[in-house]
Design a protein around this motif. Sequence first.
Motif, PDB file in Angstrom:
ATOM      1  N   PRO A  44       0.495  -1.274   0.193  1.00 10.20           N
ATOM      2  CA  PRO A  44       0.079   0.109  -0.011  1.00 10.20           C
ATOM      3  C   PRO A  44       1.107   0.890  -0.122  1.00 10.20           C
ATOM      4  CG  PRO A  44      -0.886  -1.491   1.378  1.00 10.20           C
ATOM      5  CD  PRO A  44       0.705  -2.224   1.368  1.00 10.20           C
ATOM      6  N   PRO A  45       0.635   2.342  -0.667  1.00  5.43           N
ATOM      7  CA  PRO A  45       1.319   3.809  -0.289  1.00  5.43           C
ATOM      8  C   PRO A  45       1.774   3.794   1.054  1.00  5.43           C
ATOM      9  CG  PRO A  45      -1.399   3.599  -1.673  1.00  5.43           C
ATOM     10  CD  PRO A  45      -1.087   2.451  -0.852  1.00  5.43           C
ATOM     11  N   THR A  46       1.227   3.840   1.914  1.00  7.29           N
ATOM     12  CA  THR A  46       1.956   4.827   3.379  1.00  7.29           C
ATOM     13  C   THR A  46       2.713   3.076   3.614  1.00  7.29           C
ATOM     14  OG1 THR A  46      -0.186   4.087   4.309  1.00  7.29           O
ATOM     15  CG2 THR A  46      -0.125   6.017   3.107  1.00  7.29           C
ATOM     16  N   TYR A  96       5.381  11.405  -0.490  1.00  4.83           N
ATOM     17  CA  TYR A  96       5.984   9.668  -1.491  1.00  4.83           C
ATOM     18  C   TYR A  96       6.472  10.199  -2.651  1.00  4.83           C
ATOM     19  CZ  TYR A  96       4.230   7.908   3.286  1.00  4.83           C
ATOM     20  OH  TYR A  96       3.760   7.706   4.870  1.00  4.83           O
ATOM     21  N   GLU A  97       7.154  10.095  -3.029  1.00  2.00           N
ATOM     22  CA  GLU A  97       7.528   9.534  -4.168  1.00  2.00           C
ATOM     23  C   GLU A  97       7.860   8.359  -4.583  1.00  2.00           C
ATOM     24  OE1 GLU A  97      10.254  11.663  -8.266  1.00  2.00           O
ATOM     25  OE2 GLU A  97      10.803  12.296  -5.832  1.00  2.00           O
ATOM     26  N   TYR A  98       7.629   7.432  -5.653  1.00  6.16           N
ATOM     27  CA  TYR A  98       7.540   6.527  -6.107  1.00  6.16           C
ATOM     28  C   TYR A  98       8.263   6.631  -6.571  1.00  6.16           C
ATOM     29  CZ  TYR A  98       4.985   4.147  -2.112  1.00  6.16           C
ATOM     30  OH  TYR A  98       4.853   4.226  -0.488  1.00  6.16           O
ATOM     31  N   HIS A  99       9.437   5.235  -7.722  1.00  5.16           N
ATOM     32  CA  HIS A  99      10.013   5.201  -8.385  1.00  5.16           C
ATOM     33  C   HIS A  99      10.147   4.049  -9.081  1.00  5.16           C
ATOM     34  CE1 HIS A  99      12.140   8.842  -7.472  1.00  5.16           C
ATOM     35  NE2 HIS A  99      12.537   8.511  -6.232  1.00  5.16           N
ATOM     36  N   ARG A 100       9.360   2.906  -8.178  1.00  3.49           N
ATOM     37  CA  ARG A 100       8.408   1.833  -8.834  1.00  3.49           C
ATOM     38  C   ARG A 100       7.913   1.581  -7.606  1.00  3.49           C
ATOM     39  NH1 ARG A 100      10.265  -2.974  -6.354  1.00  3.49           N
ATOM     40  NH2 ARG A 100      12.694  -3.235  -6.183  1.00  3.49           N
ATOM     41  N   PRO A 101       6.809   0.322  -7.461  1.00  5.86           N
ATOM     42  CA  PRO A 101       6.247  -0.532  -6.543  1.00  5.86           C
ATOM     43  C   PRO A 101       7.071  -0.983  -5.265  1.00  5.86           C
ATOM     44  CG  PRO A 101       4.672  -0.993  -8.275  1.00  5.86           C
ATOM     45  CD  PRO A 101       6.299   0.154  -8.783  1.00  5.86           C
ATOM     46  N   LEU A 102       7.047  -1.197  -4.498  1.00  9.76           N
ATOM     47  CA  LEU A 102       7.344  -1.766  -3.427  1.00  9.76           C
ATOM     48  C   LEU A 102       6.932  -3.330  -2.906  1.00  9.76           C
ATOM     49  CD1 LEU A 102       7.385   0.239   0.290  1.00  9.76           C
ATOM     50  CD2 LEU A 102       9.181   1.012  -1.693  1.00  9.76           C
ATOM     51  N   ALA A 131      10.866  21.324   9.738  1.00  8.41           N
ATOM     52  CA  ALA A 131      12.704  20.180   9.588  1.00  8.41           C
ATOM     53  C   ALA A 131      12.253  19.357   8.572  1.00  8.41           C
ATOM     54  CB  ALA A 131      12.315  19.357  10.818  1.00  8.41           C
ATOM     55  N   GLU A 132      12.215  18.631   7.511  1.00  7.02           N
ATOM     56  CA  GLU A 132      12.022  17.478   6.859  1.00  7.02           C
ATOM     57  C   GLU A 132      13.324  17.193   6.729  1.00  7.02           C
ATOM     58  OE1 GLU A 132      11.029  17.744   2.048  1.00  7.02           O
ATOM     59  OE2 GLU A 132      13.201  18.863   2.376  1.00  7.02           O
ATOM     60  N   THR A 133      12.708  15.784   7.084  1.00  9.70           N
ATOM     61  CA  THR A 133      13.474  14.762   7.001  1.00  9.70           C
ATOM     62  C   THR A 133      13.670  13.603   5.945  1.00  9.70           C
ATOM     63  OG1 THR A 133      13.636  14.331   9.472  1.00  9.70           O
ATOM     64  CG2 THR A 133      14.933  12.636   7.999  1.00  9.70           C
ATOM     65  N   VAL A 134      14.218  13.066   5.016  1.00 11.05           N
ATOM     66  CA  VAL A 134      13.944  12.638   3.834  1.00 11.05           C
ATOM     67  C   VAL A 134      14.763  10.808   4.052  1.00 11.05           C
ATOM     68  CG1 VAL A 134      14.975  12.594   1.080  1.00 11.05           C
ATOM     69  CG2 VAL A 134      14.413  15.252   2.799  1.00 11.05           C
ATOM     70  N   HIS A 135      13.791  10.337   3.572  1.00  9.71           N
ATOM     71  CA  HIS A 135      14.608   8.676   3.401  1.00  9.71           C
ATOM     72  C   HIS A 135      14.309   8.461   2.832  1.00  9.71           C
ATOM     73  CE1 HIS A 135      13.004   8.555   7.966  1.00  9.71           C
ATOM     74  NE2 HIS A 135      12.318   9.904   7.937  1.00  9.71           N
ATOM     75  N   ALA A 148      10.423   9.459   0.776  1.00  5.84           N
ATOM     76  CA  ALA A 148       9.758   9.739   1.184  1.00  5.84           C
ATOM     77  C   ALA A 148      10.197  11.244   2.400  1.00  5.84           C
ATOM     78  CB  ALA A 148       9.406   8.852   2.567  1.00  5.84           C
ATOM     79  N   ARG A 149       9.596  12.256   2.189  1.00  3.63           N
ATOM     80  CA  ARG A 149      10.150  13.195   3.388  1.00  3.63           C
ATOM     81  C   ARG A 149       8.954  13.412   4.030  1.00  3.63           C
ATOM     82  NH1 ARG A 149      11.183  14.072  -2.227  1.00  3.63           N
ATOM     83  NH2 ARG A 149      13.274  14.512  -2.146  1.00  3.63           N
ATOM     84  N   HIS A 150       9.357  13.645   4.857  1.00  7.60           N
ATOM     85  CA  HIS A 150       8.343  13.660   6.907  1.00  7.60           C
ATOM     86  C   HIS A 150       9.192  15.460   7.738  1.00  7.60           C
ATOM     87  CE1 HIS A 150       7.284   9.345   6.670  1.00  7.60           C
ATOM     88  NE2 HIS A 150       8.749   9.186   6.311  1.00  7.60           N
ATOM     89  N   ILE A 151       7.571  15.842   7.415  1.00 13.80           N
ATOM     90  CA  ILE A 151       8.109  17.094   7.533  1.00 13.80           C
ATOM     91  C   ILE A 151       7.370  17.112   9.470  1.00 13.80           C
ATOM     92  CG2 ILE A 151       7.511  19.446   7.796  1.00 13.80           C
ATOM     93  CD1 ILE A 151       7.192  18.586   4.771  1.00 13.80           C
ATOM     94  N   ARG A 152       8.223  18.267  10.874  1.00  9.58           N
ATOM     95  CA  ARG A 152       7.477  18.428  11.741  1.00  9.58           C
ATOM     96  C   ARG A 152       7.798  19.773  12.162  1.00  9.58           C
ATOM     97  NH1 ARG A 152      12.748  15.930  12.731  1.00  9.58           N
ATOM     98  NH2 ARG A 152      13.999  17.069  14.352  1.00  9.58           N
ATOM     99  N   VAL A 153       6.952  19.849  12.682  1.00 10.36           N
ATOM    100  CA  VAL A 153       6.793  21.089  13.161  1.00 10.36           C
ATOM    101  C   VAL A 153       7.014  21.098  14.727  1.00 10.36           C
ATOM    102  CG1 VAL A 153       4.441  21.238  13.647  1.00 10.36           C
ATOM    103  CG2 VAL A 153       5.636  23.828  13.143  1.00 10.36           C
TER     104      VAL A 153
END
Length: 166
Positions: A44-46, A96-102, A131-135, A148-153
Amino acid sequence: MPEHRFPVEAGHILLFARAMGDPNPIYADADYAQTTEVGGIIAPPTFERASVQFDPSYHLRPKSGEPWFGSGREPSGGPHPQAPEGGTAMHAEQHYEYHRPLRPGDLLTVKTRPGKRWERAGRRAGTLSFAETVHDYYDLHGDLVMTARHIRVRTERVVDQEEERA
């Protein structure tokens, strides 16, 4: 740059989809999934969020012999490990940016890096620090599978509940 491994397994995909309440057969039925455009079972996407359970440094993952902040209504092990003193920390966005499915059978290497940082003035909680964290998720061939980019405040201070009701 911290990194960890994330095995993508069919049973994990099935349980994740069920936990999300998503009955789409592309997550569990191999015969059905083969007839689709993607040609097989996918996650699934998430599903990417499940990777944190394979990250030994994940701040909300329980660790034997250590108090655990937990995720219930009341924290069970003390203050939130990432909350600033005097303020609060919370999830703001994710992308989320998918370059191909998991797919089941993928063994992904997750590389984490800091992203953008910015501030803006808040009306009630003082300065808001974003703050953005990139995985980045790489397969065994070194190909980028998803980002995946996650942003926290974080707030400068906690909003007074009486002020909030006014």
